[in-house]
Write a protein that holds these residues in place. Sequence first.
Motif, PDB file in Angstrom:
ATOM      1  N   VAL A  67      47.622  53.366  52.242  1.00 41.06           N
ATOM      2  CA  VAL A  67      47.102  52.035  51.936  1.00 41.06           C
ATOM      3  C   VAL A  67      45.944  52.192  50.955  1.00 41.06           C
ATOM      4  N   THR A  68      45.525  51.096  50.349  1.00 40.38           N
ATOM      5  CA  THR A  68      44.322  51.112  49.510  1.00 40.38           C
ATOM      6  C   THR A  68      43.226  50.321  50.206  1.00 40.38           C
ATOM      7  N   THR A  69      41.968  50.656  49.919  1.00 37.87           N
ATOM      8  CA  THR A  69      40.831  49.994  50.563  1.00 37.87           C
ATOM      9  C   THR A  69      40.025  49.145  49.584  1.00 37.87           C
ATOM     10  N   GLU A  70      40.595  48.851  48.434  1.00 35.18           N
ATOM     11  CA  GLU A  70      39.893  48.007  47.470  1.00 35.18           C
ATOM     12  C   GLU A  70      39.620  46.636  48.084  1.00 35.18           C
ATOM     13  N   GLY A  71      38.392  46.175  47.969  1.00 35.91           N
ATOM     14  CA  GLY A  71      37.977  44.925  48.605  1.00 35.91           C
ATOM     15  C   GLY A  71      37.198  45.142  49.879  1.00 35.91           C
ATOM     16  N   SER A  72      37.165  46.389  50.358  1.00 33.06           N
ATOM     17  CA  SER A  72      36.343  46.717  51.531  1.00 33.06           C
ATOM     18  C   SER A  72      34.880  46.816  51.105  1.00 33.06           C
ATOM     19  N   ALA A  73      33.975  46.500  52.030  1.00 27.78           N
ATOM     20  CA  ALA A  73      32.542  46.512  51.686  1.00 27.78           C
ATOM     21  C   ALA A  73      31.703  46.703  52.939  1.00 27.78           C
ATOM     22  N   CYS A  74      30.534  47.304  52.762  1.00 26.30           N
ATOM     23  CA  CYS A  74      29.600  47.522  53.865  1.00 26.30           C
ATOM     24  C   CYS A  74      28.246  46.912  53.528  1.00 26.30           C
ATOM     25  N   ASP A  75      27.613  46.297  54.525  1.00 23.18           N
ATOM     26  CA  ASP A  75      26.263  45.761  54.379  1.00 23.18           C
ATOM     27  C   ASP A  75      25.514  46.051  55.668  1.00 23.18           C
ATOM     28  N   ASN A  76      24.280  45.609  55.735  1.00 27.11           N
ATOM     29  CA  ASN A  76      23.477  45.889  56.927  1.00 27.11           C
ATOM     30  C   ASN A  76      23.980  45.148  58.156  1.00 27.11           C
ATOM     31  N   THR A  77      24.439  43.918  57.982  1.00 19.88           N
ATOM     32  CA  THR A  77      24.847  43.110  59.133  1.00 19.88           C
ATOM     33  C   THR A  77      26.302  42.639  59.049  1.00 19.88           C
ATOM     34  N   THR A  78      26.955  42.841  57.931  1.00 23.06           N
ATOM     35  CA  THR A  78      28.370  42.463  57.793  1.00 23.06           C
ATOM     36  C   THR A  78      29.125  43.581  57.081  1.00 23.06           C
ATOM     37  N   SER A  79      30.377  43.729  57.464  1.00 26.17           N
ATOM     38  CA  SER A  79      31.238  44.710  56.805  1.00 26.17           C
ATOM     39  C   SER A  79      32.662  44.160  56.773  1.00 26.17           C
ATOM     40  N   THR A  80      33.424  44.619  55.794  1.00 26.55           N
ATOM     41  CA  THR A  80      34.816  44.189  55.662  1.00 26.55           C
ATOM     42  C   THR A  80      35.695  45.404  55.392  1.00 26.55           C
ATOM     43  N   LEU A  81      36.759  45.496  56.160  1.00 28.62           N
ATOM     44  CA  LEU A  81      37.778  46.516  55.931  1.00 28.62           C
ATOM     45  C   LEU A  81      39.042  45.807  55.464  1.00 28.62           C
ATOM     46  N   LYS A  82      39.447  46.077  54.226  1.00 24.98           N
ATOM     47  CA  LYS A  82      40.661  45.470  53.688  1.00 24.98           C
ATOM     48  C   LYS A  82      41.649  46.567  53.333  1.00 24.98           C
ATOM     49  N   LEU A  83      42.819  46.528  53.980  1.00 26.61           N
ATOM     50  CA  LEU A  83      43.859  47.511  53.736  1.00 26.61           C
ATOM     51  C   LEU A  83      45.033  46.811  53.057  1.00 26.61           C
ATOM     52  N   SER A  84      45.327  47.213  51.837  1.00 19.48           N
ATOM     53  CA  SER A  84      46.420  46.606  51.079  1.00 19.48           C
ATOM     54  C   SER A  84      47.591  47.579  51.014  1.00 19.48           C
ATOM     55  N   PHE A  85      48.799  47.027  51.050  1.00 20.17           N
ATOM     56  CA  PHE A  85      49.982  47.881  51.032  1.00 20.17           C
ATOM     57  C   PHE A  85      51.176  47.090  50.502  1.00 20.17           C
ATOM     58  N   GLY A  86      52.152  47.832  50.011  1.00 21.64           N
ATOM     59  CA  GLY A  86      53.374  47.204  49.531  1.00 21.64           C
ATOM     60  C   GLY A  86      53.117  46.262  48.366  1.00 21.64           C
ATOM     61  N   ASP A  87      53.980  45.263  48.246  1.00 17.27           N
ATOM     62  CA  ASP A  87      53.910  44.302  47.151  1.00 17.27           C
ATOM     63  C   ASP A  87      53.160  43.050  47.602  1.00 17.27           C
ATOM     64  N   GLY A  88      51.819  43.152  47.630  1.00 17.02           N
ATOM     65  CA  GLY A  88      51.003  41.979  47.916  1.00 17.02           C
ATOM     66  C   GLY A  88      50.723  41.701  49.376  1.00 17.02           C
ATOM     67  N   HIS A  89      50.821  42.716  50.247  1.00 21.23           N
ATOM     68  CA  HIS A  89      50.509  42.545  51.669  1.00 21.23           C
ATOM     69  C   HIS A  89      49.142  43.166  51.971  1.00 21.23           C
ATOM     70  N   SER A  90      48.420  42.588  52.911  1.00 24.86           N
ATOM     71  CA  SER A  90      47.107  43.143  53.261  1.00 24.86           C
ATOM     72  C   SER A  90      46.739  42.800  54.692  1.00 24.86           C
ATOM     73  N   TRP A  91      45.831  43.596  55.227  1.00 24.24           N
ATOM     74  CA  TRP A  91      45.305  43.411  56.587  1.00 24.24           C
ATOM     75  C   TRP A  91      43.794  43.593  56.497  1.00 24.24           C
ATOM     76  N   THR A  92      43.040  42.533  56.820  1.00 26.15           N
ATOM     77  CA  THR A  92      41.596  42.514  56.596  1.00 26.15           C
ATOM     78  C   THR A  92      40.852  42.275  57.905  1.00 26.15           C
ATOM     79  N   VAL A  93      39.833  43.096  58.156  1.00 29.47           N
ATOM     80  CA  VAL A  93      39.018  43.005  59.372  1.00 29.47           C
ATOM     81  C   VAL A  93      37.572  42.740  58.971  1.00 29.47           C
ATOM     82  N   ASP A  94      36.978  41.688  59.531  1.00 31.66           N
ATOM     83  CA  ASP A  94      35.580  41.352  59.252  1.00 31.66           C
ATOM     84  C   ASP A  94      34.704  41.680  60.455  1.00 31.66           C
ATOM     85  N   PHE A  95      33.608  42.428  60.212  1.00 31.17           N
ATOM     86  CA  PHE A  95      32.674  42.854  61.258  1.00 31.17           C
ATOM     87  C   PHE A  95      31.326  42.162  61.064  1.00 31.17           C
TER      88      PHE A  95
END
Length: 405
Positions: A67-95
Amino acid sequence: MLFVYCEFIEILFVFRKLHLSHGTEVSVNNTENKLCLYANLMVNFSVAYEVGVNKSETVILVLPENVTTEGSACDNTTSTLKLSFGDGHSWTVDFTKKNQTYQVDTIVFSYNLNDSSIFPNSTSKETKSVTVKSIITNVSVDTYYSCKSADVRTVEAVIQTLYDVALQAFVINGSKSDTDTICSADMTSTTVAPTTTVTTTAAPTSTPTLPTPTTGKYSIATDVNSTACLMATFGLQIGYKQGDKEETINLVPNMTEVGGACRSNSSDLKLTSDTITIMFTFSNDGKKFQLHALNVTVIPATGAPVVAVNTNMSIWAAAVGSSYMCNKEQTLNVTDTLTLYTFELRVQPFEVNKGEFATAHECSLDDTSILIPIIVGAALAGLILIVVIAYVIGRRKTYVGYQTL
């Protein structure tokens, strides 16, 4: 329809097995190129989509290793994990983090219906998204969240199964923690939980370690004021392997939650317990119905989950408006590590009237009518053989009785 004369032979060819044995492992670094977010987990998705007017299909997607992690980001109080795969599919987790704990706020699964390799014949070409409310909360900072148990979430046309999770956000000093916060499901050890499963007409097999499972009655209605649109009764036993050890569990009906959905061309029956989740997907072509897909997750008391997915089935077939019945024990080897046994099975996933089963198509194991022509044929063959033998003996005696003058 699987007729009694070809049912067994056809079943030998219909099972394509999908073994989910590898997780998705990713690391995300912050602007200082230090580790800030880590994940090693397994996810699969069951997605129903439209293929015509009042017609739908169901497919199973598995979050791949790559998978690719482009669009994932980390901050002090918020973080995002974005896993992209295939032709335009993604799974994103917000912390989010508050004081000394963090949690997952939402999980968003996006799938591209224009990807014909995954969604053939889809009438929609858009990208759809579903948002799942997570149960991952109160994770101590500088620990990782650990959960072997399956978390199954249903939103609209999507069923998401998340399991075997190791997840850490807000990593301190770029080093993943060796300390875990264990999910509550892993801390409770239930020995036997219910579930259901599919079957085929292989030779009956019994598991001596457990008694015959209790027959449960399950039904789905479109709303609380409606009669059933899907009905099923059966007893179920599951056998699975953990290394060299074989285990079996029975379905316990009064410990099982029932869910699902009824549609014109496909219906789902979902049975959930503390340790097992099973979803049956039925389809019909307007003339006959069949069990089309099966998604099974077993969470043992110890060890990794056992997952079996099959989306190319063609069993439990009968005419639409009738039911399928098999009272004898049936055995289905779903994968090398998971086997299902059903007892006193009867299902009707479409056109249920007044909450009652319609006339049943019986499986070959139950259908004794096939024995009648066999018995009659054998009897006739034996009679003919006796007549031929008697005729030959009579001819010999007659020949011996005449003397030459």
